[in-house]
Structures are given as structure tokens and as C-alpha cells.
Design a protein around this motif. Structure first.
Motif, short mmCIF file in Angstrom:
data_model
loop_
_atom_site.label_atom_id
_atom_site.label_comp_id
_atom_site.label_asym_id
_atom_site.label_seq_id
_atom_site.Cartn_x
_atom_site.Cartn_y
_atom_site.Cartn_z
N GLU A 191 0.93 -1.35 0.15
CA GLU A 191 0.06 0.02 0.17
C GLU A 191 0.90 1.19 0.10
OE1 GLU A 191 -3.38 0.19 -0.05
OE2 GLU A 191 -3.47 -1.87 -0.56
N ASN A 192 0.20 2.26 -0.54
CA ASN A 192 1.17 3.65 -0.63
C ASN A 192 0.76 4.57 0.61
OD1 ASN A 192 1.40 6.66 -1.39
ND2 ASN A 192 2.26 5.56 -2.96
N LEU A 193 1.90 4.84 1.40
CA LEU A 193 1.94 5.37 2.49
C LEU A 193 0.87 6.58 2.65
CD1 LEU A 193 2.77 5.52 5.43
CD2 LEU A 193 4.70 7.10 4.63
N THR A 194 0.82 7.47 1.52
CA THR A 194 -0.23 8.46 1.46
C THR A 194 -1.52 8.01 1.57
OG1 THR A 194 0.01 8.69 -0.80
CG2 THR A 194 1.51 9.91 0.40
N ASP A 195 -1.58 6.85 1.07
CA ASP A 195 -3.24 6.47 1.17
C ASP A 195 -3.56 5.91 2.44
OD1 ASP A 195 -3.40 6.94 -1.73
OD2 ASP A 195 -2.90 4.89 -2.26
N VAL A 196 -2.64 5.46 3.02
CA VAL A 196 -2.71 4.91 4.43
C VAL A 196 -2.97 6.11 5.63
CG1 VAL A 196 -1.93 3.75 6.45
CG2 VAL A 196 -1.35 2.78 3.93
N LEU A 197 -2.36 7.16 5.24
CA LEU A 197 -2.27 8.25 6.16
C LEU A 197 -3.47 9.32 5.71
CD1 LEU A 197 1.59 9.18 6.73
CD2 LEU A 197 -0.06 7.66 8.04
N SER A 198 -3.93 9.13 4.35
CA SER A 198 -5.00 9.98 3.99
C SER A 198 -6.17 10.20 5.03
CB SER A 198 -5.38 9.84 2.59
OG SER A 198 -6.26 10.68 2.16
N HIS A 199 -6.51 11.35 5.35
CA HIS A 199 -7.74 11.59 6.26
C HIS A 199 -7.56 11.06 7.56
CE1 HIS A 199 -9.92 12.17 2.43
NE2 HIS A 199 -9.90 10.90 2.18
N ARG A 200 -6.10 10.81 7.89
CA ARG A 200 -5.74 10.62 9.23
C ARG A 200 -4.97 11.57 9.62
NH1 ARG A 200 -5.37 4.21 9.88
NH2 ARG A 200 -7.53 3.65 9.10
N ILE A 201 -4.18 12.30 8.74
CA ILE A 201 -3.50 13.42 9.38
C ILE A 201 -3.77 14.56 8.25
CG2 ILE A 201 -1.69 11.95 9.99
CD1 ILE A 201 -0.16 12.91 7.39
N SER A 202 -3.67 15.69 8.72
CA SER A 202 -3.92 17.06 7.73
C SER A 202 -3.15 16.85 6.67
CB SER A 202 -3.31 18.15 8.69
OG SER A 202 -1.99 18.48 8.21
N GLU A 203 -3.85 17.62 5.52
CA GLU A 203 -3.41 17.58 4.02
C GLU A 203 -2.10 18.23 3.88
OE1 GLU A 203 -4.41 16.10 1.21
OE2 GLU A 203 -6.00 15.05 2.65
N THR A 204 -1.98 19.43 4.92
CA THR A 204 -0.52 19.85 4.80
C THR A 204 0.35 18.99 5.23
OG1 THR A 204 -1.67 21.92 5.29
CG2 THR A 204 0.55 21.88 5.80
N ASP A 205 0.37 18.31 6.31
CA ASP A 205 1.46 17.19 6.88
C ASP A 205 1.58 16.22 5.74
OD1 ASP A 205 1.82 18.36 9.00
OD2 ASP A 205 0.51 17.53 10.27
N LEU A 206 0.52 15.99 5.14
CA LEU A 206 0.70 14.69 4.25
C LEU A 206 1.55 15.16 2.94
CD1 LEU A 206 -0.62 11.76 3.65
CD2 LEU A 206 -2.15 13.02 2.27
N GLU A 207 1.21 16.53 2.38
CA GLU A 207 2.18 16.81 1.21
C GLU A 207 3.39 17.08 1.71
OE1 GLU A 207 3.44 18.08 -2.20
OE2 GLU A 207 1.26 17.25 -1.72
#
Length: 710
Positions: free
Chosen positions: A277-293
Motif C-alpha cells: 500500500e502507498n503510505l499517503t493512501d494509508v495516512l490520508s484523512h488521518r493526518i492533515s493535508e498539509t502534513d501529508l504533502e
């Protein structure tokens, strides 16, 4: 280092493969040599057969010439036969030369026009070759002697032809026998050579097969051993991954999670399927979009070998990041640590270590809250120890009064927009007044909570439409303020403060003399002087507060609270809006230090006693043009309409709720509430307020309050 380890591990395999290749190379060389010998023998046989055929051709042509004696020597038949016999003689000479020493043999004419590399006659066939050569040397001189003048009609060559023919008949038989014997020896050599090649091939194939079987067994053994090692390593890895209490996994350059990860990772992340799985997909909606980017950019830099790992880790966006967990009402905090994994000098993967640090973060937050609580109590204790009990008691009493008023305002239902706006203005006044008193006592905890509440009220003031529910969040600030006032009371009681005594004194009947305490004005004067200097320090200005005009004047008890409240607001207004900074004052020809004078007196008019107090500053005065411009900027008036407003109308605007001539907002001003409080309090007590001002010179506020008859 890794390459050397690989060589050590596969050294046996490399040696085995080298041995197999060596055997195959030897077999190949033997085959090539044998094939070359076989090819040369084949050429030798071919050359021998051709010589035998050519010798027969010579014999046939001699017989033909013998039979054609008397025929015209220039006839086509005779010419052709002579030409052919000359070529046969020359060719036989070439055959003998090539067979004797070996070399290139060029077949020209007739049915042949090619070249063969003929090997020399082998030693065991040399005697047969010598017979052939000897017999040909008997024929060749006679043929040459005949052919020298055979085509000359003037010379009779018949006798020479007869001699050559006779010799050819005798030698040809012996030459053929020699050639046949020679061929027999060569054929035998060819058969031996072919037999040798077959044996070599058979032995080679058997050797390769045997070697392959051994090699296969060794390799299979190695593979089985390697499989066992891999199984042990896999089991150990699985045991480690199942035992560690942190989330471990590998991350590639595309942010894909590796196939192996610790069991704890599933519990920490809260997702069962993670491999690939892609880490960004796993973390999506669980951390802020700013932190994700930021995480995407951060990992990209981790793969950049030119960037030092420690420097990048200092910018880790997932350090104690808040993690939204759908299955829990309480958010968690996860801490991600990233380490580079190298293959040689290249970064192959990123090792990620994840820990659930929620308990540690909540502990830090609790400690921080307790630390803030301790700081607040120290702040309050300092105030209690440095301020008279009377002032503390008044502050607590006023705080409760303000809170009670705001609670009453909040309970007021209010349905129309006018009622809700009135409710908002009333809340704003009470909160701002409370904040002013807290700020004067340097109770920053009170001031902070009141400022936060003002921010919410200011936001509501800018809303186009209000509803009763908009005021509900303010109850939190009211509870906090009430708790803080209770904390001050408790602290005062613990150190033997006389707050409780003062409360009891307020409850007892008092005479006019007792109400007019001679120290009240002194306390208020010192209070205002200190407050003025505190504001000036925050505003980076220099002022002098003169309270000598309050000397000898006693403040009526019934007006002490409102007098203090109005003085606080007017003093703040003078320092924030009236007094300019030192550089501006000097540029305008004024002294560096601004002056604020506060005075008070009693007077009687129409049978009524009044208490008057004045707050005057030598500052900028009231700038009516600035008021007009602010009204235009706010969209309340057009340029033409605002010019028609009188100074009295502009003063009314200055005292209206939410209007301020200041463009910035801070603890001391800019919200447009201070003068609104003054107007409201003066109206509440049935008093009057007058304003005199001269632009660039002074502003004077005079408040006149009736003294109630006791």
C-alpha cells in the motif's frame, strides 16, 4: 563488502561452473583439431582421386593421339586434345608438389575451379606416394618432349608420341596401384580420426552428464541449505516482527510499503492490509493535508544523497503527529522515525519506525497544563502579595458581577437581529471591562481568557446574521474566569489574606464616614499610575500619569467601582489613541514624554451633589477626518455623506460599539469597546460626559456622576 560476501557464499558454485566450462573448452578444442585433421584428410583423398582421374585422362588422350596419327595437326580435335593433355601434365605436377609438401592446390579448367588446402602425405603412406611420383617422373619427360613440337607440322613427333604412350601404359598401372594404396592409408587414418572424434564426443558427453549430475546434487544441496538458512532467517524475522512493540516497515521511493512489517504496525495504524500500500493512501484523512504533502516532499529529500540525513530528520513532519482514528473518539499521536537503508552508496529503501506516543503526549500536555496552572497561581500569588486586599477584593467582586451580568445576558433568549446585536454589545462591554481590570493587575491568565472571548465576540460582530446558538461557546470562557476568581480567593485565604474580612465588612452597616475611606483614592491613584505605565510599556511609549488632582477628594463608595472602571477605560484610551510614540511627538515639536492628568472633585448643582473626574492627555487630540475616513472604509457612509456629519455626530460614532480609529488590535485597544463602556456606564448611573479636544494638542474627557443620597 557486499560483493565480497556474495563471492564467499557462491565460491563453490563459481568453481564448479568454471570446471564445467574448462571441460567443455577442452572437448571443443579436441573436436576442432580432429575436425581440422579430418577435413585435411578429406581434401587429401579428394586430391588423390583427382590425380588418379587426371592420370587416366592423360592415358586416354595419348591413346586418342596415337589413334589419330595423320590427322591435320591444326584440326579442332587435335588442338583440343593437345591443349587438354598439356593441362593434365601441369595439373599432375601440381598434385605431386602439393601431396609431397602440403599446401594450396588450385584446380583450374575442366569441371573444377576451386582451391583446397591439402595436407602432406602421412609418413605411413610415403612409400606409396614415392611409387606414384617415380612413375610419373618416367612419363612426364617423354610427354614434355612430345608436346614441345606436337603442334608443329614441319616436325614429325610420332616416334616421341609412341614412346610416351608406351611409357604411360606401363607406368599408369603402377601409379594407380600406388594411388590406391595411398588412399587406403589415408582412409584408414580418416576412420581412426573419426573413431577418435566419436570416442571423445561420447566421453565428453558422459563426462558432462556425470559432472552435471554431481553439480546438480551439489547445487541442490546448497539450495536446500540456503533454503534452510532463509527459512531460519524468515522465522527469526517473523519472530522479531511479531514481538517488537513498534511499527517497523520499509518504504520505497514511490512511498510503497514493503511486504514485511511488524505485527504492532497493524495495531498502531489500525489497518490490516498494509503490504504494497502507498503510505499517503494509508495516512490520508488521518493526518492533515498539509502534513501529508510535507511528508511526500520530506521522503523525496530522504532519497537525495546530497542532503544529510540528520538535517532532513530535523524537518520530520510526522514527529508526534496527531492521528485521527475513526474507531476511537479520542485522537492519537504517532511518532515516525526515518532511517536510510543503503546498497553500496545508493539509498535503496527507507526504514520507518512508528510508535504510538499518545500517552507521552497527553502526559506532556497535562504537565504543561499543570505548569501553566502553577505559573498562573504564582502570578496570582504575586498580585495578592503586592496589591492591597481591598483592590483584590474589589477585583473579585467586580469579576463575579461581570460574570453574573454576562450569564444573565446569555440567558436572555433574544429572537430578532436587533435583540441579538444588543446582547452582543452588552457581552462585549462586560468582557472588555473585566479584561481592563485584569490587565491593570497584571493577571495575564484573566487577560488571555478575556481576550479569547473578545475574539469570538468580534467574529460574531462581523457576522451578517446572528443566532442564539452563536453565544453558547462563550460559556466556556465564563466558567474559566469564574474558576480563576475562585482560585484567587482560595490563595488569599491560604496566606491569611483579609479578603474574607473585607467581604464581611461590606456586608455590615456603614456610616458615610466609613464609606468615604481616606485610602480609597490613594489606592486608585497608585493603581492608575501603574496601569498607565504598563500600557505605555506594551505600546512602546513614554508617559507620565499625574493623579495629584485626586488629592483631598474622597470617592463615594457607591461610585468607587464605576469610577475605577471608567478611569481605566479613559486612561487606556489616552495612552493607546491619544499619546503618540516618542519619535512622532518630537517630530511634532512635543516633549518626548506624554502627559496624562487625572483629577476629581465634588460639586453641587440644583440641590444635587455630583462627583466629577477628568482624564486629559496632551496627545494627538480627536482627529475627526480620521473618523470620517474610517466610516467610509467601513462602507457605512459615502464620501459625500460623511462630510456632512457634524463633530457632535462624529463624537457619537466614536462612542459607538465596535468603532475604532485604530487599524490593529491588541490587548489594549482596537476593538471599539472602551468608549462604548464609558458611555454605557455613565448612562447607567444617570451621569453625563463631555469631551473637549484640539487636534494635535490635547483631549479632555469629563465625567459627571450624581452622588446617591444615603
Amino acid at each position: 563488502m557486499k560483493f565480497l560476501d556474495m563471492n564467499d557464499r557462491y565460491s563453490g558454485l563459481i568453481v564448479s561452473m568454471g570446471g564445467l566450462l574448462a571441460i567443455m573448452a577442452v572437448l571443443l578444442v579436441i573436436n576442432i583439431v580432429a575436425a581440422s585433421r579430418l577435413e585435411k584428410n578429406t581434401d587429401l583423398i579428394d586430391a588423390t582421386n583427382r590425380m588418379a582421374t587426371n592420370t587416366q585422362s592423360v592415358m586416354k588422350d595419348l591413346f586418342d593421339l596415337q589413334s589419330s596419327q595423320g590427322e591435320d595437326i591444326s584440326s579442332p580435335h587435335m588442338t583440343t586434345v593437345l591443349k587438354r593433355i598439356r593441362a593434365s601434365v601441369e595439373l599432375n605436377d601440381q598434385f605431386l608438389e602439393a601431396l609431397d609438401k602440403g599446401g594450396k592446390l588450385n584446380f583450374v579448367g575442366g569441371d573444377h575451379d576451386d582451391m583446397e588446402d591439402v595436407r602432406a602425405i602421412p609418413d605411413d603412406a610415403r612409400e606409396h606416394f614415392d611409387v606414384v611420383k617415380s612413375e610419373w617422373q618416367k612419363i612426364e619427360p617423354l610427354l614434355s618432349d612430345y608436346l614441345k613440337n606436337a603442334d608443329n607440322i614441319m616436325i614429325d613427333s610420332s616416334s616421341k608420341l609412341s614412346l610416351a604412350h608406351s611409357q604411360a601404359q606401363a607406368s599408369t598401372v603402377r601409379m594407380n596401384e600406388g594411388l590406391e594404396n595411398l588412399l587406403a592409408v589415408v582412409h584408414e587414418d580418416v576412420e581412426d580420426n573419426a573413431h577418435f572424434i566419436r570416442i571423445v564426443q561420447i566421453l565428453g558427453i558422459l563426462g558432462v552428464l556425470v559432472y552435471f549430475v554431481i553439480f546438480l546434487r551439489v547445487i541442490m544441496g546448497r539450495l536446500q541449505e540456503s533454503d534452510r538458512e532463509l527459512e531460519v532467517a524468515r522465522r527469526e524475522t517473523s519472530d522479531i516482527m511479531a514481538t517488537v512493540n513498534t511499527g517497523l516497515f520499509l518504504l520505497d521511493k514511490d512511498l510503497n510499503i514493503g511486504q514485511q512489517y511488524s505485527k504492532a504496525l497493524v495495531d498502531i495504524i489500525g489497518t490490516k492490509r498494509l503490504a504494497g500500500e502507498n503510505l499517503t493512501d494509508v495516512l490520508s484523512h488521518r493526518i492533515s493535508e498539509t502534513d501529508l504533502e510535507t511528508t511526500r516532499q520530506f521522503i523525496e529529500q530522504l532519497y537525495n544523497t546530497r542532503v544529510k540525513e540528520k538535517l532532513v530528520n530535523d524537518l520530520n513532519p510526522l514527529n508526534k503527529v496527531m492521528f485521527y482514528d475513526e474507531g476511537s473518539a479520542k485522537n492519537r499521536y504517532l511518532d515516525f522515525k526515518f532511517s536510510r537503508v543503503y546498497e553500496g552508496k545508493e539509498i535503496s529503501r527507507i526504514l520507518v519506525n512508528v510508535n504510538d506516543v499518545s500517552n507521552a503526549v497527553y502526559l506532556e500536555q497535562r504537565l504543561e497544563k499543570e505548569r501553566a496552572q502553577n505559573d498562573m497561581q504564582i502570578e496570582m500569588l504575586t498580585t495578592i502579595l503586592n496589591v492591597s486586599p481591598r483592590v483584590i477584593h474589589e477585583f473579585i467582586r467586580n469579576t463575579h458581577t461581570h460574570i453574573d451580568k454576562m450569564n444573565t445576558i446569555l440567558k436572555n433568549p433574544g429572537s430578532s437581529q436587533f435583540e441579538l446585536e444588543t446582547k452582543l454589545k452588552s457581552m462585549y462591554r462586560e468582557m472588555h471591562s473585566l479584561k481592563g481590570e485584569a490587565s491593570a493587575l497584571k493577571l495575564h491568565s484573566f487577560t488571555k481568557i478575556a481576550s479569547d472571548a473578545e475574539d469570538k465576540l468580534h467574529a460574531l460582530q462581523n457576522q451578517s446574521k446572528l443566532s442564539g446558538n452563536d453565544f453558547l461557546p462563550l460559556t466556556v470562557q465564563l466558567d474559566e474566569l469564574l474558576n480563576l476568581s475562585n482560585t484567587i480567593t482560595n490563595l488569599g485565604e491560604r496566606i491569611g489574606n483579609t479578603v474574607a474580612t473585607m467581604s464581611k465588612m461590606d456586608a455590615e452597616p456603614q456610616t458615610r464616614t466609613e464609606r468615604e475611606r481616606p485610602d480609597a483614592k490613594t489606592e486608585l491613584g497608585g493603581y492608575l499610575v501603574q496601569f498607565g505605565h504598563d500600557i505605555a510599556k506594551r505600546q512602546q511609549k513614554q508617559i507620565q500619569v499625574d493623579v495629584s488632582g485626586m488629592a483631598g477628594v474622597s470617592i463615594p463608595d457607591s461610585l468607587s467601582v464605576v469610577t475605577k472602571e471608567i478611569c481605566v477605560q479613559l486612561l487606556r484610551n489616552a495612552v493607546v489613541h491619544g499619546i503618540a510614540d516618542g519619535q512622532t511627538r518630537i517630530a511634532n515639536g512635543r516633549p518626548l514624554v506624554g502627559q496624562v492628568a487625572i483629577s476629581a472633585k465634588e460639586e453641587r448643582e440644583d440641590g444635587q451633589n455630583y462627583f466629577l473626574f477628568t482624564v486629559e492627555d496632551d496627545g494627538l487630540g480627536i482627529d475627526y477626518d480620521n473618523i470620517r475616513q474610517r466610516l467610509v472604509d467601513a462602507g457605512k457612509y459615502s464620501d459625500e455623506d460623511v462630510r456632512a456629519l457634524s463633530e457632535a455626530q462624529l463624537l457619537n460614532t466614536l462612542f459607538s460599539s465596535g468603532f475604532s480609529t485604530r487599524s490593529v488590535t491588541d490587548e489594549d485597544g482596537g476593538r471599539g469597546v472602551g468608549l462604548d463602556i464609558v458611555k454605557d456606564r455613565v448612562k447607567e448611573y444617570g451621569g453625563k460626559i463631555s469631551v473637549q479636544s484640539e487636534k494635535g494638542k490635547f483631549a479632555r474627557f469629563v465625567v459627571k456622576l450624581p452622588i446617591p443620597i444615603v
